[in-house]
Design a protein around this motif. Structure first.
Motif, PDB file in Angstrom:
ATOM      1  N   LEU A 205      58.105  34.398  20.015  1.00  0.00           N
ATOM      2  CA  LEU A 205      59.426  33.526  20.568  1.00  0.00           C
ATOM      3  C   LEU A 205      59.981  34.526  21.425  1.00  0.00           C
ATOM      4  CD1 LEU A 205      60.734  32.119  17.546  1.00  0.00           C
ATOM      5  CD2 LEU A 205      59.653  31.025  19.556  1.00  0.00           C
ATOM      6  N   ASP A 206      59.667  35.878  21.889  1.00  0.00           N
ATOM      7  CA  ASP A 206      60.017  36.879  22.640  1.00  0.00           C
ATOM      8  C   ASP A 206      59.927  36.652  24.249  1.00  0.00           C
ATOM      9  OD1 ASP A 206      60.959  38.798  24.152  1.00  0.00           O
ATOM     10  OD2 ASP A 206      60.115  40.568  22.936  1.00  0.00           O
ATOM     11  N   PRO A 207      60.905  36.210  24.962  1.00  0.00           N
ATOM     12  CA  PRO A 207      60.543  35.639  26.319  1.00  0.00           C
ATOM     13  C   PRO A 207      60.066  36.888  27.048  1.00  0.00           C
ATOM     14  CG  PRO A 207      62.881  35.983  25.956  1.00  0.00           C
ATOM     15  CD  PRO A 207      62.309  36.270  24.554  1.00  0.00           C
ATOM     16  N   ALA A 208      59.983  38.154  26.624  1.00  0.00           N
ATOM     17  CA  ALA A 208      59.208  39.205  27.576  1.00  0.00           C
ATOM     18  C   ALA A 208      57.701  38.910  27.540  1.00  0.00           C
ATOM     19  CB  ALA A 208      59.518  40.461  26.842  1.00  0.00           C
ATOM     20  N   ASP A 209      57.400  38.229  26.765  1.00  0.00           N
ATOM     21  CA  ASP A 209      55.792  38.095  26.721  1.00  0.00           C
ATOM     22  C   ASP A 209      55.325  36.617  26.421  1.00  0.00           C
ATOM     23  OD1 ASP A 209      52.886  38.315  26.767  1.00  0.00           O
ATOM     24  OD2 ASP A 209      52.841  39.848  25.304  1.00  0.00           O
ATOM     25  N   PRO A 210      55.653  35.669  27.383  1.00  0.00           N
ATOM     26  CA  PRO A 210      55.532  34.106  27.206  1.00  0.00           C
ATOM     27  C   PRO A 210      54.047  34.025  26.928  1.00  0.00           C
ATOM     28  CG  PRO A 210      55.858  34.635  29.403  1.00  0.00           C
ATOM     29  CD  PRO A 210      55.896  35.943  28.766  1.00  0.00           C
ATOM     30  N   ASN A 211      52.961  34.652  27.055  1.00  0.00           N
ATOM     31  CA  ASN A 211      51.618  34.252  27.048  1.00  0.00           C
ATOM     32  C   ASN A 211      51.152  34.613  25.602  1.00  0.00           C
ATOM     33  OD1 ASN A 211      51.440  33.469  29.672  1.00  0.00           O
ATOM     34  ND2 ASN A 211      51.318  35.828  30.266  1.00  0.00           N
ATOM     35  N   MET A 212      51.892  34.611  24.506  1.00  0.00           N
ATOM     36  CA  MET A 212      51.330  34.852  23.238  1.00  0.00           C
ATOM     37  C   MET A 212      51.003  33.748  22.462  1.00  0.00           C
ATOM     38  SD  MET A 212      50.616  38.220  23.314  1.00  0.00           S
ATOM     39  CE  MET A 212      50.318  38.388  21.529  1.00  0.00           C
ATOM     40  N   ALA A 213      50.995  32.639  22.921  1.00  0.00           N
ATOM     41  CA  ALA A 213      50.876  31.503  22.158  1.00  0.00           C
ATOM     42  C   ALA A 213      49.406  31.364  21.924  1.00  0.00           C
ATOM     43  CB  ALA A 213      51.081  30.303  22.847  1.00  0.00           C
ATOM     44  N   GLY A 214      49.008  30.607  20.687  1.00  0.00           N
ATOM     45  CA  GLY A 214      47.662  30.491  20.240  1.00  0.00           C
ATOM     46  C   GLY A 214      47.627  29.286  19.149  1.00  0.00           C
ATOM     47  N   THR A 215      46.422  28.830  18.893  1.00  0.00           N
ATOM     48  CA  THR A 215      46.181  27.842  17.985  1.00  0.00           C
ATOM     49  C   THR A 215      44.817  28.522  17.112  1.00  0.00           C
ATOM     50  OG1 THR A 215      44.747  26.629  19.281  1.00  0.00           O
ATOM     51  CG2 THR A 215      46.926  26.032  19.338  1.00  0.00           C
ATOM     52  N   ALA A 216      44.665  27.915  15.941  1.00  0.00           N
ATOM     53  CA  ALA A 216      43.442  27.907  15.359  1.00  0.00           C
ATOM     54  C   ALA A 216      43.397  26.600  14.349  1.00  0.00           C
ATOM     55  CB  ALA A 216      43.840  29.054  14.094  1.00  0.00           C
ATOM     56  N   THR A 217      41.928  26.580  14.166  1.00  0.00           N
ATOM     57  CA  THR A 217      41.805  24.957  13.264  1.00  0.00           C
ATOM     58  C   THR A 217      41.085  25.500  12.134  1.00  0.00           C
ATOM     59  OG1 THR A 217      39.575  24.939  14.526  1.00  0.00           O
ATOM     60  CG2 THR A 217      41.397  23.840  15.550  1.00  0.00           C
ATOM     61  N   SER A 218      41.076  24.487  11.260  1.00  0.00           N
ATOM     62  CA  SER A 218      40.385  24.582   9.897  1.00  0.00           C
ATOM     63  C   SER A 218      39.444  23.506   9.556  1.00  0.00           C
ATOM     64  CB  SER A 218      41.457  24.935   8.975  1.00  0.00           C
ATOM     65  OG  SER A 218      40.869  24.821   7.691  1.00  0.00           O
ATOM     66  N   ASP A 219      38.550  23.637   9.038  1.00  0.00           N
ATOM     67  CA  ASP A 219      37.844  22.569   8.391  1.00  0.00           C
ATOM     68  C   ASP A 219      37.333  22.600   6.770  1.00  0.00           C
ATOM     69  OD1 ASP A 219      35.780  24.596   8.511  1.00  0.00           O
ATOM     70  OD2 ASP A 219      34.195  23.282   9.705  1.00  0.00           O
ATOM     71  N   ASP A 220      38.178  23.575   6.282  1.00  0.00           N
ATOM     72  CA  ASP A 220      37.929  23.915   5.111  1.00  0.00           C
ATOM     73  C   ASP A 220      39.301  24.039   4.136  1.00  0.00           C
ATOM     74  OD1 ASP A 220      39.303  26.145   5.707  1.00  0.00           O
ATOM     75  OD2 ASP A 220      37.210  27.365   5.733  1.00  0.00           O
ATOM     76  N   GLY A 221      40.420  23.364   4.644  1.00  0.00           N
ATOM     77  CA  GLY A 221      41.738  23.292   3.976  1.00  0.00           C
ATOM     78  C   GLY A 221      42.509  24.429   4.227  1.00  0.00           C
ATOM     79  N   ALA A 222      42.163  25.317   5.124  1.00  0.00           N
ATOM     80  CA  ALA A 222      42.961  26.601   5.642  1.00  0.00           C
ATOM     81  C   ALA A 222      42.126  27.714   4.490  1.00  0.00           C
ATOM     82  CB  ALA A 222      44.241  26.675   5.119  1.00  0.00           C
ATOM     83  N   ARG A 223      41.188  27.412   3.707  1.00  0.00           N
ATOM     84  CA  ARG A 223      40.638  28.560   2.990  1.00  0.00           C
ATOM     85  C   ARG A 223      39.616  29.514   3.896  1.00  0.00           C
ATOM     86  NH1 ARG A 223      38.256  25.360  -1.761  1.00  0.00           N
ATOM     87  NH2 ARG A 223      37.362  24.239  -0.082  1.00  0.00           N
ATOM     88  N   PRO A 224      39.689  30.612   3.748  1.00  0.00           N
ATOM     89  CA  PRO A 224      38.770  31.437   4.749  1.00  0.00           C
ATOM     90  C   PRO A 224      37.567  31.697   4.217  1.00  0.00           C
ATOM     91  CG  PRO A 224      40.204  32.825   3.483  1.00  0.00           C
ATOM     92  CD  PRO A 224      40.739  31.395   3.389  1.00  0.00           C
ATOM     93  N   GLY A 225      36.532  31.762   5.085  1.00  0.00           N
ATOM     94  CA  GLY A 225      35.023  31.903   4.344  1.00  0.00           C
ATOM     95  C   GLY A 225      34.227  30.825   3.821  1.00  0.00           C
ATOM     96  N   HIS A 226      34.906  29.587   3.918  1.00  0.00           N
ATOM     97  CA  HIS A 226      34.251  28.421   3.351  1.00  0.00           C
ATOM     98  C   HIS A 226      33.846  27.730   4.318  1.00  0.00           C
ATOM     99  CE1 HIS A 226      35.537  29.113  -0.805  1.00  0.00           C
ATOM    100  NE2 HIS A 226      36.602  29.687  -0.322  1.00  0.00           N
TER     101      HIS A 226
END
Length: 102
Positions: free
Chosen positions: A81-102
């Motif tokens: 949310l810091d306006p000094a660096d407006p390019n820090m947006a990102g997304t991530a997807t999940s196909d395992d209900g948010a559990r890593p390594g599955h």
């Protein structure tokens, strides 16, 4: 509920930092600490697990928004949310209900 990280919070102004699916599944997006996380429950909120996301996190950054189309397939979005660096947006997807390594 897993213990909160120092400074961890949800960015509620998005209005989308919490998602529910069906009667048993819920996810909460967090940030503001050393890791942007998803807190997930698969039993109606009786128990929760915390999963780190690949999104940037700091006092002004983290996961802002989470949504799942079903119990397994979801997306999380966030950034800084810091306006000094407006390019820090990102997304991530999940196909395992948010559990890593599955």
């Amino acid at each position: 509920m897993p213990p909160a990280l120092p400074g961890e919070a949800s960015f509620s102004s998005s209005g989308t930092c919490v998602a529910a699916q069906g009667e048993r599944n819920a996810w909460i997006a967090t940030g503001g600490s050393t890791a942007a996380r998803i807190l997930a429950s698969r039993d109606g909120g009786n128990t929760w697990n915390a999963y780190d996301t690949p999104l940037v996190s700091s006092p002004s950054a983290g996961a802002f928004s989470v949504d799942f189309r079903d119990a397994w397939h979801g997306i999380v979005g966030g950034g800084d949310l810091d306006p000094a660096d407006p390019n820090m947006a990102g997304t991530a997807t999940s196909d395992d209900g948010a559990r890593p390594g599955h």
